[in-house]
Design a protein around this motif. Structure first.
Motif: not given
Lengths: 152, 152, 152, 152, 152, 152, 152, 152, 152, 152
Positions: B85-96
């Motif tokens: 999931l880590a490359n999915d833009p929606l999920v990545y925003r939370f990592q960002e």
């Protein structure tokens, strides 16, 4: 960049040092500047940029050289401390929340608003302590614009 | 473990399929079960465990074989899909958000409550869409118990 | 999710296979559907979602079972093939461009528009071949909304 | 190498500092030098090499010691800052575009021009802001020679 | 893509199997096809594409179903086996050569031809065994077009 | 080690600096020393060791303090700059060649010489520019002893 | 390749299975074949190649189909199981020895034999148990040809 | 720790420097101290601790300040240089041996001694050069206590 | 290996399944077998090996085919599930404890026992729940032989 | 942060240095301060925070400048040394224990207490040496509050 980065690091250190000397909290500084504590803290730590007025308010409140103002208003290179912070338990818990609930967030945001994402740029965040006799709680509220994927 | 994992995967697939066939939303299922949509969704996706009653409510609502109930109530191995999931833009925003604001969260939680963390276990989360004429917004509210570091 | 993912994979394979059998180009399919070739291709490969009408146009043009339509309109988990593609020379060149020119893009976007980013969501892209006697050229045009960082 | 690298870093810092003191934009410097702002910026940041004339134009415009000219004309080791930039949201969006659209680019370039790649060496790039009442947009145009894979 | 990849894998397996059954060498196949052994081998292993004539020559020579021809002429996704090959001592030695001599290659290519690179696309390679009484030697000759960095 | 490493770095810097001041090429230095330009360059950059005579020839030609001679003749720790060089396009192309052709090299070397490898130690390399009206070419010739795997 | 790899895996499985059924040790098989137990074991596990005679001796001793012989004599892709083995305590200890004593090995081999390496190709290894009243010991003896770095 | 680490680094540098000045070998130092060259070298490089007597013998032999003795007898943090050494061909060969023969070592140690490991702590190692007319050889002998897995 | 690995996986699955069907706890099985619950569980999950008697006790208690006994007594390849478990919050907390207290453990073990380590092979572990009115607690007791580093 | 971090590093160095000069053990310091040796050591090394009284007791006992007290009472960024410690054999054994027994811990904690984790925050740890004629043993006791996963 290198130069501005150094400037960002220098003003960060000056602020953290003056804040400790004056025993001020981030919340007090933010109230003086007239913005959110989360935004103010992130900008002082080098992750956001302040307006000229905000930067002046910070430097005059803390008695920091105004030569630091451009460093506070320049565009930062963000996210550069995450590798050293990633093993800290407090920061890790937020990564864990994404690991455990990331797919859930994806499902529910798509269910509510369709194909798109929550913006992390047009975005605000609040942190509050909620007193509770069974143990105080921390509440973090994230609020980002829904950006629908464009079809063209 | 492998076996239970397979069971978790099987019930997940059965739920997602039945939910699509019946055109039900996660919110409707959660309302029926009587719990939060975030919690319900995460449990159905395999990241949390339901009580027997909750699991029965899910399987009967969706018309799924009750043999799946133990898979829904068993303790999950969490966080296993994050790499894909880590490359999915929606999920990545939370990592960002963690990358950009992680140190800010650390500063403010320590400022408000001292040395400790926000629990990701004694934890609840809400996701809401907030209508806004300038563009709808997504609001994610995280609420975790403050756990002070023990000195001994 | 797994189930929908499989559905995305299945329709992708059905499209690539029918496209080869009918010897159609992505451009011809896009023209028939009435959208951009980049968008159409990305949606067929599983990286974007189509509207119902667009999905119907694709399946009827290629003679694919309409049961695949929901897979084409569902929200994808994006970016999942990048690891296997990252060593391909054509794809790597775009990573190299970011490595070599990423800081330049940062400088110039900030110079032109202030503190913010180019959206990859409210975003369009075009790919063209430009004939040139010294060797044809490829032109890729990316166009994304400027999102200013919010101060709050 | 180390020495030239240091020289590249030193001239970069001298340029960024003088540019800030004189309040000049990259675009103004590029216009004075007579080349593209993207190319000029990338060379000043240490990712490309200038001709002697271009390097002299830069140093004289900014009032920098001409001893820096060899550093500007020497062959750089490219891409060395990407690791520290990779978590910055603006730079990450370009990596995300490759993750999401990389396979699409591969399909369409092969469809238009056969087996080969878009060169990142015989390559130009432009960045423009496009005013738009619904929110200004950033347009990035990449133009690289198509290099067919050689069969031998 | 998946489908074509499978097709690439299938023809690769068919060729390797038929080649073993017929006890033919890559060199014999290449001589029959009329191209370089390195190119022929790489295309049969899935890393390059053949022309229709070359593909027909391969399938007819080895007695492979001509339905495999499109898989041999389609554009491959390259470099996908490098992770599993990277620990093999023969392959690792070439990575070691880059680790030890990469900066030397950079220095000498810049010294001879200026700022630019050796193309890996407009590129040929030869492998020869050179008999030597002190122990036979392997000679690998790489030949790529020099691509000067464009200034624009 | 640390100390010798520093000594290796110091002589490297002294050589690169003197070479620039005297405007000498690596080829001229190698001709003076009487060895291959590839070997000479790699030794001066810290990846190989010179004999006492070779080291003296280098230091006297470039007017460098003879105290640097032991650093040039000591055994280096090799490959230490590859991580910072790996994103440079010129160096990356050699990694790409291994990614794309590594399995081909394995097939052909085994076909020609049996189970074994090409040594990267008993190894020589040449770099040449080949003039070509359609664009000059770079030719890299690697020559390593074939080492058969021992059976015991 | 894939095919031969599968063949290597198949013969490995056949050997391990027959060895268990016949309750034979690697040492007994090696004695029958007339080679070292380390070499025999590594070849049966897919990391080395046997001669035709050795392969026939293995298959006839264990009662395995002689169709497996080519898989035993073909050139293996080595080192492919190391990632899954790296967390095993027995295997990790050898990595730990390299981490702790790698620089010492470098110092002493250079001291004894000059600039060069110990070959891992022209290489033999023995494993012995040494009875000891204070606890038995394992002795591993590695013996590789010294390869001096070539100067050219 | 930091402080002791620095002390370990300082004594390492002092020893390497004095050893070079006096042109002594590790073997000579070890003979003087009365221990194995491998152990002595590893302790001087910072990977093992000496007894007080051994440390005094080293400092007096090399004429180093006795204030360095505590650094030589303190417990080291081991394995910290492996990342920078891992690309060196001599050190890499030992990693390659583990990659290629790790499973073989596992099989044979279990066959000879049951479920357990070879200790890397109750462990000795020897390095010898063996003269050979066909090329000298390096022999590394590792000897570690067999530790059976405890069942409880 | 592959085969035995499969056998380990098969018996693991058979045990987990029979244990669920019979609603037995690990503690009950361990009591029946006459060993520690930690050891029994780890062996059933494939991380340790049982004696013949222990294996027979497990299979007869759970009604599992005795053909599984060799899989339970064979030497396992350990640690192979850690990558998939590493994101699970329960397992991560133990990694976090090592990250936060690893240096403290190093200091105190050296202080109490000198230069050496706590064995993870000659090692036992216990897990207990301790009732507490303020919230139950988990107590994990690790007990390993101190292994002094050998000087030789 | 940087500043406080530096302060944490400075007090750590001052403590380690004074402790060595006074030849005191961590245990003696902890007894003086009136807390656990594990907690005291971890706080002095920068992984936990002391109360004002505890910090004063440490500085006065060791004769350290009281200006260091705020560094000892401030909230630390934890886990930052784990990467450099991870290759140390003593620390690695604890990672190995998690790799080998992590799933067992998960099974037994869930069996005893249900779906939840052992807290690493509301947590204490003890390290003891246990004399044993067959070789002394190290016993590490971890005790953390059981945190049940909240359902909401």
């Amino acid at each position: 960049m290198e130069k501005l980065m150094t400037a960002k690091d220098a003003v960060r250190e000056a602020i953290v040092s003056a804040k400790a000397d004056k025993a001020m909290s981030w919340e007090e500084i933010a109230n003086h500047v007239g913005c959110s504590p989360v935004f103010l803290t992130s900008a002082c730590l080098g992750e956001n940029s302040l307006t000229d007025d905000q930067a002046s308010a910070v430097t005059s409140l803390l008695g920091i050289d105004s030569a630091h103002i451009p460093a506070l208003t320049s565009c930062p290179t963000k996210g550069q401390r995450i590798h050293e912070l990633a093993n800290d338990p407090l920061v890790y818990r937020f990564q864990e929340i994404t690991a455990v609930y990331g797919e859930t967030l994806k499902e529910l945001i798509h269910e509510k608003a369709g194909d798109g994402i929550m913006s992390a740029i047009d975005f605000t965040m609040d942190v509050e302590k909620i007193e509770d006799p069974k143990g105080d709680r921390i509440q973090v509220t994230m609020n980002g614009k829904f950006l629908p994927y464009r079809r063209w």
